[in-house]
Scaffold this active site. Sequence first.
Site, PDB file in Angstrom:
ATOM      1  N   HIS A  60     -22.421 -42.569  10.907  1.00 33.22           N
ATOM      2  CA  HIS A  60     -21.320 -43.210  10.164  1.00 33.22           C
ATOM      3  C   HIS A  60     -21.818 -44.450   9.424  1.00 33.22           C
ATOM      4  O   HIS A  60     -21.424 -44.718   8.297  1.00 33.22           O
ATOM      5  CB  HIS A  60     -20.206 -43.642  11.122  1.00 33.22           C
ATOM      6  N   SER A 116     -20.114 -37.826  17.271  1.00 33.04           N
ATOM      7  CA  SER A 116     -19.354 -38.501  18.331  1.00 33.04           C
ATOM      8  C   SER A 116     -19.236 -37.613  19.563  1.00 33.04           C
ATOM      9  O   SER A 116     -19.144 -38.102  20.687  1.00 33.04           O
ATOM     10  CB  SER A 116     -17.946 -38.833  17.832  1.00 33.04           C
TER      11      SER A 116
END
Length: 300
Positions: A46, A196
């Site tokens: 990210h 994630s």
Amino acid sequence: MSPIIHYDISSLREALQPYRSQQSDRQERQQRIALVPTMGNLHDGHLELVRIAKQYVDVVVVSIFVNPTQFGVGEDFDSYPRTLDADVTKLATVGADYVFAPSIDAMYPVLPPPTAVLAGNIANQLCGQSRPGHFDGVGIVVSKLFNIVQPDVAVFGQKDYQQLAIIKQLVRDLSYSINVIGAPIVRADDGLALSSRNQYLSADERQVAPVLHRELQEFAQKLKSTVLSQQVFDQLLVDTRRRISDAGFIIDYLEVKTEELGSVVSDSTTFNIENENIVILVAAWLGRARLLDNQLVVIN
Ligand code: PAF
């Protein structure tokens, strides 16, 4: 500097207003806005999206919203890690300017939303087949984020290859004036694509997980270097599937598509991939984690 957090739509819009190009302000350099949409629980992948966004614009907005409409029944919506404070600390290190972290009520006055954004045929395959409705949920939330932020640039990771293709289609079909950038997959040193959901892996599973990337690389190499007949191709696919399963994965899909996610043209004896780049895509479960990866094969 820490990014400024906005929890509601109107305050974010107000904060972004000065950055929008204004007719009366022609002398000023036009400042441009980028959006990096995320569901939080941020990792280096990210942060790389933010770094890339900063190459294009002056102001980067990162949205953090675990979007209920893209999770199916029995999926991990409730347990999806929510780590806003840690996320904001990480975003400060890469110079994100604003975080948009709305509540579910702010995003969806009515849930499920009566208005739909349908992803169409491109979603009836790969992840869309095992997660029905998932991409329609992505479509509506991304449309809403685009309308709220009105960015000039939006950055998405290529790990979610099908999602990126669907968002490009959405931008085209709904006439958004947004430059969609696909960012290369960020990997751990052993090749595992950052996600994630990697944190659902046990220590043993984490050791096994890089097999996925290694197998795709090997498959890609063979596709490039072997004279392919349909039979050879089918055998490569079978062998790769078997090795991934033997390593402990439960394969959701392992498929080869054209770059645009069309079917690869073949007949019973020839396998024609001469003129088009292709992509190998995989989704596979390892314990509680559903891992995605892909490998582009550039044909020349
Ligand atoms: O890729 C994601 O994290 C999500 O699907 C997105 C694009 C933020 C929409 O909720």
